[in-house]
Enzyme design. Structure first.
Site: not given
Length: 146
Positions: A5, A62, A80, A123
């Site tokens: 994401h 997100e 991120h 991430e």
């Protein structure tokens, strides 16, 4: 590696959902309200990606709504990119060996953060269950911001 994401911080959740869902046509796939952390996460996917999202939770956008922060400057609204990896420790070691700083080490055997040369946070998430904590990761401190 598998793309998961992209996280974007929003100052007004209703306005963001109006844009992403009502106007752009994305579909809300899940929502997390965290009272203690004072934030709401809303995950969105393109309609054609819903089948994949149900299987793998990817690919999604997100939206992060921090209840006490409504204005972002200097690119802080972009959060991120997230990728799932088969072995978080091996991935982080490979990155360190290549000269990449591990900003948030995978102390928990599950999550780490690094930054691109342009400062974009990446991430890394362990596929499946978290790996058992191990050194040097378990005691490695954070470096810089992530």
């Amino acid at each position: 590696m598998e793309y998961l994401h992209t996280m974007v911080r929003v100052g007004n959740l209703e306005a963001a959902l109006d844009f992403y869902v009502d106007k752009l046509g994305l579909v809300e796939t899940r929502r997390i309200d965290n009272e203690k952390g004072r934030y709401t996460l809303v995950f969105l996917a393109a309609e054609r990606d819903i089948g994949n999202v149900e299987k793998t939770r990817a690919p999604q956008v997100e939206l992060t709504y921090n209840w006490d922060e409504h204005e972002y400057t200097g690119g802080r609204n972009f959060g991120h990119l997230a990728y799932r990896v088969d072995d978080i420790y091996a991935t982080c070691q490979k990155l360190m060996d290549a000269g990449v700083t591990i900003n948030r080490p995978p102390r928990d055997g599950h999550m780490a953060f690094v930054r691109s040369p342009d400062g974009i946070s990446i991430e890394l998430l362990q596929r499946g269950e978290s790996l058992p904590p191990q050194e040097p990761w378990a005691s490695m401190p954070n470096t810089g911001s992530w």
